[in-house]
Design an enzyme around this catalytic site. Structure first.
Site, short mmCIF file in Angstrom:
data_model
loop_
_atom_site.label_atom_id
_atom_site.label_comp_id
_atom_site.label_asym_id
_atom_site.label_seq_id
_atom_site.Cartn_x
_atom_site.Cartn_y
_atom_site.Cartn_z
N HIS A 1 -7.47 9.76 -1.68
CA HIS A 1 -6.83 9.57 -0.29
C HIS A 1 -7.67 10.66 0.47
O HIS A 1 -7.38 10.02 1.83
CB HIS A 1 -5.48 10.23 -0.44
CG HIS A 1 -4.50 9.90 0.59
ND1 HIS A 1 -2.97 9.74 0.29
CD2 HIS A 1 -4.62 9.36 1.71
CE1 HIS A 1 -2.28 9.16 1.16
NE2 HIS A 1 -3.36 9.00 2.17
N LYS B 1 -2.64 5.79 -4.42
CA LYS B 1 -3.84 6.99 -3.90
C LYS B 1 -3.59 8.39 -4.46
O LYS B 1 -2.26 8.60 -4.81
CB LYS B 1 -3.92 7.08 -2.54
CG LYS B 1 -3.94 5.88 -1.71
CD LYS B 1 -4.07 5.90 -0.05
CE LYS B 1 -3.78 4.92 0.77
NZ LYS B 1 -2.38 4.32 0.67
N TYR C 1 2.99 9.67 -0.33
CA TYR C 1 4.38 9.12 0.29
C TYR C 1 5.58 9.15 -0.37
O TYR C 1 6.61 8.98 0.35
CB TYR C 1 4.08 7.60 0.43
CG TYR C 1 2.61 7.24 1.25
CD1 TYR C 1 1.76 8.11 1.65
CD2 TYR C 1 2.29 5.83 1.26
CE1 TYR C 1 0.70 7.65 2.36
CE2 TYR C 1 1.11 5.50 1.80
CZ TYR C 1 0.31 6.29 2.50
OH TYR C 1 -0.99 6.11 3.19
N ASP D 1 1.03 -1.34 0.13
CA ASP D 1 -0.01 -0.05 0.00
C ASP D 1 0.95 1.33 -0.12
O ASP D 1 1.49 1.51 0.82
CB ASP D 1 -1.06 -0.04 1.23
CG ASP D 1 -1.68 1.13 1.25
OD1 ASP D 1 -2.86 1.24 0.73
OD2 ASP D 1 -1.49 2.39 1.84
#
Length: 282
Positions: A107, A74, A49, A44
């Protein structure tokens, strides 16, 4: 590994590996490669990120066939909208070095979410995403999507752990056939959760760790979960949860630990919405 079938027929591992805050590319790649070695098959990540490239390199280095890896990413707030989301999706594919995603999520529920969802529906129907879903959607926002869009989300990823169990959100997800997936299943180690006397008592009874008890509780409660660790020993412990069962009494005792039983959802304050809207992934 155990699997759950989403509302569109796609199967997803009940337990995956999260990479939030793994900002160092080399460290992230190493951690994901070790996760594959241990047995994880769901990774994930997200545009926010800033480690999609490291994840993509780890997938290639693993030697696993692409169809044996379940990849989630996301789209962030500043890329929501029909055209913007399509561009963000292409950027994620490029970074991950793949030609499709297994799961693509909105997200956060802010910005042009409906425009983004229309783009994701088109990409899904083109076969470029196997399942589409949302993250951090409250009961009301999830219901809006379930009744006012062409496709009901396959999954809603939310913060969920013994101290924040979100029963109202779980019920809303279940009402519309939306899978619940937990991020931060260990509450980021905060509030002394690993020293909780109830969780430690249950762990001792089953000769397991508190982390393993938490993950087992989620799995038995039909909650998908994505623990994160950069340490291979903990990765091994976290995936070693399929050889024991919690009793009904264990489950009731964990349920009693919930500190926010009437919580309808996350990030609803004006201050939090404003703060999130200032984050921009590169």
């Amino acid at each position: 590994m155990e699997w759950k079938t989403l509302n569109n027929g796609v199967k997803i591992p009940v337990l995956g590996f999260g990479v939030w805050q793994m900002f160092d590319q080399a460290d992230c790649q190493r951690a994901v490669e070790e996760a594959f070695d241990v047995g994880y098959r769901l990774i994930d990540t997200a545009a926010l990120y800033q480690n999609e490239e490291a994840v993509g390199r780890a997938v290639k280095a693993s030697g696993l066939a692409r169809e044996d890896v379940f990849l989630t990413s996301k789209v962030w707030i500043n890329d929501l909208g029909y055209e913007a989301t399509k561009k963000a999706f292409e950027k994620s594919l490029q970074k991950l070095d793949t030609d499709y995603l297994d799961l693509y999520l909105i997200h956060q529920p802010y910005g042009d979410t409906h425009g983004a969802w229309r783009a994701m529906i088109d990409l899904y129907r083109e076969g470029r995403i196997r399942a589409i879903g949302v993250s951090n959607f409250s009961t009301g926002r999830l219901t809006d999507f379930a009744i006012n869009t062409d496709i009901v989300p396959a999954l809603n990823q939310i913060e969920l752990h013994p101290y924040k169990q979100r029963p109202l959100m779980q019920a809303a997800n279940a009402e519309f056939g939306v899978a619940t997936q937990a991020w931060s299943p260990f509450n980021r180690g905060e509030d002394n959760i690993f020293k909780d006397p109830v969780l430690n008592n249950i762990a001792e009874k089953h000769d397991k760790t508190v982390a393993q008890v938490i993950l087992r509780w989620q799995i038995q409660s039909d909650i998908l979960t994505i623990p994160k660790s950069a340490h291979i020993d903990r990765m091994r412990d976290n995936i070693d949860v399929f050889d024991f069962q919690l009793t009904d009494d264990d489950l009731k005792r964990i349920q009693a630990l919930d500190r926010y039983p009437n919580d309808y959802g996350p990030n609803e304050s004006p201050e939090q919405v404003k703060r999130l809207s200032t984050f921009f992934p590169s």
